[in-house]
Write a protein that holds these residues in place. Structure first.
Motif, PDB file in Angstrom:
ATOM      1  N   GLN A 200     -42.896   7.516 -33.423  1.00  9.39           N
ATOM      2  CA  GLN A 200     -42.066   7.312 -34.608  1.00  9.39           C
ATOM      3  C   GLN A 200     -42.803   6.481 -35.657  1.00  9.39           C
ATOM      4  O   GLN A 200     -42.672   6.720 -36.858  1.00  9.39           O
TER       5      GLN A 200
ATOM      6  N   SER B 139     -42.567  13.554 -35.898  1.00 13.04           N
ATOM      7  CA  SER B 139     -42.020  14.541 -36.829  1.00 13.04           C
ATOM      8  C   SER B 139     -42.876  15.803 -36.915  1.00 13.04           C
ATOM      9  O   SER B 139     -42.415  16.832 -37.394  1.00 13.04           O
ATOM     10  N   ARG B 140     -44.093  15.759 -36.452  1.00  7.41           N
ATOM     11  CA  ARG B 140     -44.990  16.910 -36.584  1.00  7.41           C
ATOM     12  C   ARG B 140     -44.510  18.159 -35.852  1.00  7.41           C
ATOM     13  O   ARG B 140     -44.584  19.260 -36.406  1.00  7.41           O
ATOM     14  N   PRO B 141     -44.019  18.075 -34.605  1.00  7.63           N
ATOM     15  CA  PRO B 141     -43.521  19.298 -33.965  1.00  7.63           C
ATOM     16  C   PRO B 141     -42.369  19.938 -34.751  1.00  7.63           C
ATOM     17  O   PRO B 141     -42.324  21.153 -34.898  1.00  7.63           O
ATOM     18  N   GLN B 142     -41.469  19.127 -35.280  1.00  3.20           N
ATOM     19  CA  GLN B 142     -40.362  19.683 -36.059  1.00  3.20           C
ATOM     20  C   GLN B 142     -40.868  20.286 -37.358  1.00  3.20           C
ATOM     21  O   GLN B 142     -40.382  21.326 -37.800  1.00  3.20           O
ATOM     22  N   GLU B 143     -41.862  19.678 -37.971  1.00  2.81           N
ATOM     23  CA  GLU B 143     -42.450  20.240 -39.190  1.00  2.81           C
ATOM     24  C   GLU B 143     -43.053  21.614 -38.906  1.00  2.81           C
ATOM     25  O   GLU B 143     -42.930  22.524 -39.727  1.00  2.81           O
TER      26      GLU B 143
ATOM     27  N   VAL C  74     -42.075  23.754 -36.548  1.00  6.61           N
ATOM     28  CA  VAL C  74     -40.956  24.684 -36.370  1.00  6.61           C
ATOM     29  C   VAL C  74     -40.381  25.059 -37.732  1.00  6.61           C
ATOM     30  O   VAL C  74     -40.128  26.241 -38.009  1.00  6.61           O
ATOM     31  N   ASP C  75     -40.170  24.080 -38.589  1.00  3.33           N
ATOM     32  CA  ASP C  75     -39.625  24.341 -39.927  1.00  3.33           C
ATOM     33  C   ASP C  75     -40.544  25.275 -40.716  1.00  3.33           C
ATOM     34  O   ASP C  75     -40.079  26.193 -41.400  1.00  3.33           O
TER      35      ASP C  75
END
Length: 121
Positions: A99, A105-109, A111-112
């Protein structure tokens, strides 16, 4: 909170019996009750004790107060058992550090990005 209960006895021993004797002076302000010494240290930013979220918030407060810093050194005092200390270090590595560094946040970025890229086709 469990984290405070886990370290209170060891913290008090470190603060009053070790550090207080070595310094040869009072180690808490006169208006701080002895039983609140740990909480006072955490509130002042001198220690990080608590949940993952609380520790992340504490580090962010330190970053704001100092204008930012490159690395955070972890001082491992003998405040609790080896097992609980080891678990704390594991939580720091797995949940707090990502965090703070932004890697959480990179994995979610990714996916997005993949979703947005598919929508453009």
């Amino acid at each position: 909170m469990a984290a405070f209960a886990d370290v209170r006895e060891g913290y008090d021993r470190w603060l009053f019996e070790y550090f207080g004797k070595a310094a040869g002076r009072e180690v808490i302000s006169p208006d701080t009750p002895r039983e609140r010494a740990l909480e006072a240290r955490v509130e002042a930013g001198g220690a990080l004790v608590g949940s993952v979220e609380g520790v992340v918030q504490g580090i962010r407060r330190m970053q704001e107060a100092t204008g930012g810093f490159g690395k955070l050194l972890v001082y491992v005092a003998d405040w609790t058992s080896y097992e609980k200390t080891n678990r704390s270090l594991e939580l720091l590595a797995r949940y707090v550090s990502p965090q703070i560094t932004g890697s959480a946040s990179r994995p979610q970025e990714a996916v997005d990005w993949a979703i947005a890229s598919r929508a453009c086709r």
